[in-house]
Motif scaffolding. Sequence first.
Motif, mmCIF file in Angstrom:
data_model
loop_
_atom_site.group_PDB
_atom_site.id
_atom_site.type_symbol
_atom_site.label_atom_id
_atom_site.label_comp_id
_atom_site.label_asym_id
_atom_site.label_seq_id
_atom_site.Cartn_x
_atom_site.Cartn_y
_atom_site.Cartn_z
ATOM 1 N N CYS A 20 8.713 2.111 7.161
ATOM 2 C CA CYS A 20 8.138 0.836 6.749
ATOM 3 C C CYS A 20 9.233 -0.048 6.137
ATOM 4 O O CYS A 20 9.926 0.376 5.215
ATOM 5 C CB CYS A 20 7.040 1.095 5.719
ATOM 6 S SG CYS A 20 6.408 -0.412 4.969
ATOM 7 N N ILE A 22 8.852 -2.529 4.279
ATOM 8 C CA ILE A 22 8.466 -3.060 2.966
ATOM 9 C C ILE A 22 8.716 -2.023 1.870
ATOM 10 O O ILE A 22 9.401 -2.302 0.889
ATOM 11 C CB ILE A 22 6.985 -3.500 2.962
ATOM 12 C CG1 ILE A 22 6.781 -4.635 3.977
ATOM 13 C CG2 ILE A 22 6.546 -3.944 1.554
ATOM 14 C CD1 ILE A 22 5.333 -4.990 4.226
ATOM 15 N N CYS A 23 8.190 -0.813 2.037
ATOM 16 C CA CYS A 23 8.317 0.201 0.968
ATOM 17 C C CYS A 23 9.282 1.336 1.330
ATOM 18 O O CYS A 23 9.507 2.234 0.530
ATOM 19 C CB CYS A 23 6.945 0.757 0.605
ATOM 20 S SG CYS A 23 6.226 1.757 1.921
ATOM 21 N N CYS A 37 1.887 2.863 6.995
ATOM 22 C CA CYS A 37 2.714 3.678 6.111
ATOM 23 C C CYS A 37 1.834 4.266 4.999
ATOM 24 O O CYS A 37 0.682 3.876 4.855
ATOM 25 C CB CYS A 37 3.854 2.853 5.546
ATOM 26 S SG CYS A 37 3.383 1.869 4.126
ATOM 27 N N ASN A 39 1.672 3.636 2.003
ATOM 28 C CA ASN A 39 1.186 2.601 1.085
ATOM 29 C C ASN A 39 0.334 1.551 1.793
ATOM 30 O O ASN A 39 0.117 0.448 1.272
ATOM 31 C CB ASN A 39 2.361 1.936 0.368
ATOM 32 C CG ASN A 39 3.075 2.916 -0.545
ATOM 33 O OD1 ASN A 39 2.429 3.633 -1.308
ATOM 34 N ND2 ASN A 39 4.396 2.989 -0.445
ATOM 35 N N HIS A 41 0.816 -0.374 4.334
ATOM 36 C CA HIS A 41 1.378 -1.540 5.025
ATOM 37 C C HIS A 41 1.188 -1.318 6.525
ATOM 38 O O HIS A 41 1.471 -0.241 7.029
ATOM 39 C CB HIS A 41 2.867 -1.711 4.692
ATOM 40 C CG HIS A 41 3.131 -1.895 3.234
ATOM 41 N ND1 HIS A 41 3.990 -1.088 2.520
ATOM 42 C CD2 HIS A 41 2.631 -2.790 2.345
ATOM 43 C CE1 HIS A 41 4.017 -1.490 1.253
ATOM 44 N NE2 HIS A 41 3.202 -2.514 1.121
HETATM 45 ZN ZN LIG Z 1 5.054 0.512 3.386
#
Ligand SMILES: [Zn+2]
Length: 284
Positions: A20, A22-23, A37, A39, A41
Amino acid sequence: MKKIEAAEKFLTAHLDLFKCPICQQPFADLADRSMVCPNNHRFDLSKKGTLYFLTKKFSGEYDGAMLQARRQILQAGLFDKIIETVAKQLPNQSQTILDIGCGEGTPLNKLIQLRNSRDAGVGFDISKPGIELANNQEQPSFFCVADLAALPFNADSFDIIFDLFSPSAYKEFERVLKPTGKLIKVVPNSNYLMELRHLLYPSDSQNSSYSNQKVVDLFAQHYPNYQRIDLEYQFAIPAGQQANLLLMTPLHWGQGQREVSATELASLKSITVAVTLLIQTATN
Ligand SMILES: [Zn+2]
């Protein structure tokens, strides 16, 4: 098979390559054609079977005409000998191959086809139109829109990094390349398309010649024991492809181009392709 189904099949088999953006967590699931993912996303597969991983906007898209010109002349074989030389550097067994800044995708696809489609090929580019065109091929590799400086791939994922005329991010390359992997960077050298360069620039222009020394020096700094292969050949330009050659190349050559007449352009029957392969392997 539809493009989106082929892409879904690829991602199911190779989910472990991707993380991912983003994270930074590895993707855990492919659900309803979305990468998800831990989290939560989500990144949705487009109808055409590509993924868009950019988390911020970038400007400076390639235009469609330039991409089409590139598609046509690469399909006609301009880089075939480069691709054959790269293929010879690859081990026989199936490889995971990452193409850096793949553009309209012909070189990666040709490389994979030359190796009887036994590899898992992933190409990325920051240009969305480039990626859409890349995926618009017979049996394309997997293509996605991503940022060179923040690759959406897990550590130690790829056997081969293939960088044809694209900028490099060595830290990211080292992260995503397996410890046993191989980095193959192809850079133009001074004779690359020189006939076209000489048509475009007066001999006293600073753009009438080019040196790859800075790029080679930087590579050598990172990988002091690198191998180098110089390759030079003449490509017979198919009739009518001269305009494509002109459209696809000189953007990055710089200021001071003169107008080239249709007659001058048509007189260009063959062109020099001259490149240097810079190769880093775990053993050198
Ligand atoms: Zn993520």
